[in-house]
Design a protein around this motif. Structure first.
Motif, short mmCIF file in Angstrom:
data_model
loop_
_atom_site.label_atom_id
_atom_site.label_comp_id
_atom_site.label_asym_id
_atom_site.label_seq_id
_atom_site.Cartn_x
_atom_site.Cartn_y
_atom_site.Cartn_z
N TYR A 8 -3.20 2.18 -4.03
CA TYR A 8 -3.51 3.51 -3.50
C TYR A 8 -4.87 3.95 -4.04
O TYR A 8 -5.33 3.48 -5.10
CB TYR A 8 -2.44 4.53 -3.89
CG TYR A 8 -2.18 4.62 -5.38
CD1 TYR A 8 -2.82 5.59 -6.16
CD2 TYR A 8 -1.31 3.74 -6.01
CE1 TYR A 8 -2.59 5.67 -7.51
CE2 TYR A 8 -1.08 3.82 -7.36
CZ TYR A 8 -1.70 4.78 -8.10
OH TYR A 8 -1.49 4.85 -9.46
N ARG A 21 0.82 -1.19 0.00
CA ARG A 21 0.00 0.00 0.00
C ARG A 21 0.86 1.25 0.00
O ARG A 21 2.00 1.26 0.50
CB ARG A 21 -0.93 0.01 1.21
CG ARG A 21 -1.99 -1.08 1.16
CD ARG A 21 -3.11 -0.81 2.12
NE ARG A 21 -3.84 0.40 1.76
CZ ARG A 21 -5.02 0.74 2.28
NH1 ARG A 21 -5.59 -0.03 3.18
NH2 ARG A 21 -5.61 1.86 1.91
N LYS A 22 0.34 2.30 -0.57
CA LYS A 22 1.03 3.59 -0.60
C LYS A 22 1.32 4.06 0.82
O LYS A 22 0.47 3.97 1.70
CB LYS A 22 0.16 4.61 -1.35
CG LYS A 22 0.76 6.01 -1.41
CD LYS A 22 -0.20 6.96 -2.10
CE LYS A 22 0.35 8.38 -2.10
NZ LYS A 22 -0.59 9.33 -2.74
N GLU A 45 5.51 5.57 -2.78
CA GLU A 45 4.67 6.45 -3.57
C GLU A 45 4.21 5.69 -4.81
O GLU A 45 4.82 4.69 -5.20
CB GLU A 45 5.43 7.71 -3.97
CG GLU A 45 5.89 8.57 -2.81
CD GLU A 45 4.72 9.25 -2.10
OE1 GLU A 45 3.63 9.37 -2.71
OE2 GLU A 45 4.89 9.65 -0.94
N ARG A 46 3.15 6.19 -5.41
CA ARG A 46 2.62 5.47 -6.58
C ARG A 46 3.61 5.44 -7.73
O ARG A 46 3.61 4.51 -8.53
CB ARG A 46 1.31 6.10 -7.04
CG ARG A 46 1.42 7.53 -7.54
CD ARG A 46 0.08 8.01 -8.09
NE ARG A 46 0.15 9.37 -8.56
CZ ARG A 46 0.58 9.73 -9.77
NH1 ARG A 46 1.03 8.80 -10.60
NH2 ARG A 46 0.60 11.01 -10.13
#
Length: 543
Positions: A280, A205-206, A251-252
């Motif tokens: 995200y 997950r972000k 981060e994405r």
């Protein structure tokens, strides 16, 4: 004694008893004188003799002496060899190795030959063994490994090498001494690498951390490093070393394919790909937040949506969901979502929103479709050329004709420590009729008068059509010229550079050869100075 006395007697003619002693004294004096002369003249004679020898014989005598010495040395050496050959003949029948032990490095799959060359083996048996296992005895193959055989006598050949073939191989003579020769074999194994997990798929997950791991093997032990593939499917620079790569606060943009590479110098490096998916909620970017159009024309509203898992996208106008019709078309290409409105009508103007949903959340971004004019864009230079006026030029996009344009300007008092604006001067301008060839862009110009020389000013423009006033433009700043002879800084730099070039040319002309007249003038001054100096010397009685 008789011979000596007889020779002396015959020379003297009388039998004088003291004659032999006197003759001996004279002979001694002659010899002494002769020796003294030799001591004095010996160095000179040696030099003369050497020069004569070198001139007449060209060093041949020295060469012959060297040859004779070499011949005598060779004869003496041959005698020594003959004397040493006698005991060696006693051991000539004993076997001995002609080859030497060595360390061999070979790659898996190659063929390796281990030499074993023996002289005077006689009736002794030659063995090849590895540890306690006997491989060959004389010409008999003891091992059952078909990859092993003897070639060219007792050389041991091993084909299709495997990692377990590494170790010490001994070639042994089965005499009482049990002399042997040891070869060490190292098997080089190309690198291999595998991902953990073997699927190479990872999710996180972000905002959270993630650990990527791979294991490499080979001989020598390979080095491992990490890279990330770019959009063109090419690896970027190294982002980590070692079998483990840890990423903190994801981060994405960190989602993608990571490569683990193993390299040990044997063959080519090998890689394994690992795909990281960063989960995200939707993140939306709009291409334009304000879209200008007119009735009967077309408009496109664009949302770019980033989300993992993939989001579903919906469109709304003034909080009401939009359904697809023949005039309103929604399409998606990758993460780009577009709402196209054809043959725009007045009720199409208003606020629109793009909404994206996935299992982790929802996001919304707003846009406005308007028939009002677009913001003004200025084209005038920053520096004015008149000391009391300034010509301001701008453009405005509007589908319907402009009805009214508002211009505001004010003076700004500035120095190094503060900036104090004055009051706004407001003008209402009536646009001219726009030609049919320019259905969208309106270009306008206005000359502001009664300005202060060298002062700073700022201006804004706002326009109105039948749909209303547009947003106020960005502030545009300009500077009025100080006087009619002032030159804008851009032009001043050009003038200054040209003056510098002309001055430097004048200086360089002085640095060239001196003129002939100047040289003549200097010569006359020098002659006059010398004449005065001689006159002063005569006057003072210095000659």
């Amino acid at each position: 004694m008789k011979i000596i006395s007889r020779s002396i007697g015959s020379g003297a003619g009388t039998a004088d008893p003291a004659a032999p002693w006197r003759s001996h004294q004279r002979q001694h004096r002659r010899c002494t004188t002769h020796n003294t002369a030799l001591k004095m003249n010996c160095p000179i004679l040696i030099v003369i003799s050497l020069g004569w020898l070198l001139q007449t014989h060209g060093g041949g005598g020295a060469a012959e002496a060297a040859i004779s010495n070499r011949g005598s040395n060779s004869r003496s050496m041959s005698n020594v060899q003959q004397s040493a050959a006698a005991p060696s003949s006693l051991t000539a029948s004993l076997p001995r190795f002609l080859s030497r032990g060595h360390t061999y490095r070979a790659v898996v799959g190659d063929t390796l030959v281990l030499p074993c060359q023996v002289e005077n083996l006689g009736n002794f048996v030659l063995l090849w063994r590895r540890g306690t296992n006997v491989l060959t005895a004389s010409n008999i193959m003891v091992t059952r490994d078909e990859r092993v055989r003897l070639i060219d006598g007792y050389n041991l050949e091993i084909s299709d090498l495997e990692p377990q073939d590494a170790g010490d191989y001994v070639c042994q003579i089965s005499d009482k001494i049990n002399r042997d020769q040891v070869h060490t074999v190292e098997i080089l194994v190309p690198p291999s690498v595998r991902a953990i997990p073997t699927s190479g798929q990872l999710q996180a997950r972000k905002g959270g951390p993630i650990t990527l791991e791979c294991k490499g093997s080979g001989n020598p032990v390979p080095t491992i490093y990490w890279t990330k593939k770019s959009g063109a499917n090419k690896s970027t620079a190294r982002i980590g070393d070692g079998p483990i790569l840890t990423l903190e606060k994801l981060e994405r943009q960190q989602a993608g394919v990571y490569q683990c590479t193993a390299d040990n110098g044997v063959g080519d490096p090998v890689t394994v790909d690992m795909r990281l998916d960063v989960l995200y909620p939707p993140d939306i970017q709009v291409e334009k937040s304000w879209i200008h159009s007119g009735e009967g024309f077309e408009a496109k509203l664009v949302c770019i949506v980033y989300a993992d898992p993939v989001a579903t996208v919906s469109w709304y106008q003034n909080s009401f969901p939009i359904q697809t019709t023949d005039r309103r078309i929604m399409n998606t290409r990758a993460n780009r979502h577009t709402l196209t409105i054809r043959h725009i009508q007045q009720e199409d103007f208003g606020n629109y929103s793009c909404v994206a949903d996935n299992s982790l959340g929802r996001s919304r971004k707003y846009m406005e479709l308007s028939g009002r004019p677009g913001p003004a864009e200025f084209y005038s230079p920053k520096w004015g050329r008149s000391p009391d006026s300034y010509n301001l030029t701008w453009k405005i996009d509007s589908y319907p004709p402009l009805e009214e344009v508002r211009l505001l300007y004010r003076r700004v008092l500035m120095n190094d420590t503060f900036q104090q604006p004055g009051r706004w001067h407001d003008f209402i301008l009536t646009p001219e009729h726009r030609p049919a060839s320019e259905p969208l862009t309106h270009i306008m110009s206005y000359t502001i008068k009664n300005l202060y020389p060298g002062a700073y000013y700022e201006a804004i423009v706002q326009a109105k059509n039948r749909y209303g006033w547009n947003e106020v433009s960005d502030i545009f700043q300009f500077i009025v010229a100080s006087n009619s002879l002032d030159i804008a800084p851009e032009d001043a730099e050009v003038v200054a550079s040209s003056k510098s070039r002309s001055n430097s040319g004048a200086i360089s002309s002085l640095q060239g050869p001196l003129p002939q007249c100047l040289l003549l003038h200097m010569a006359l001054l020098l002659a006059l100075a010398l004449s005065n100096c001689q006159y002063d010397r005569r006057r003072l009685g210095l000659g």
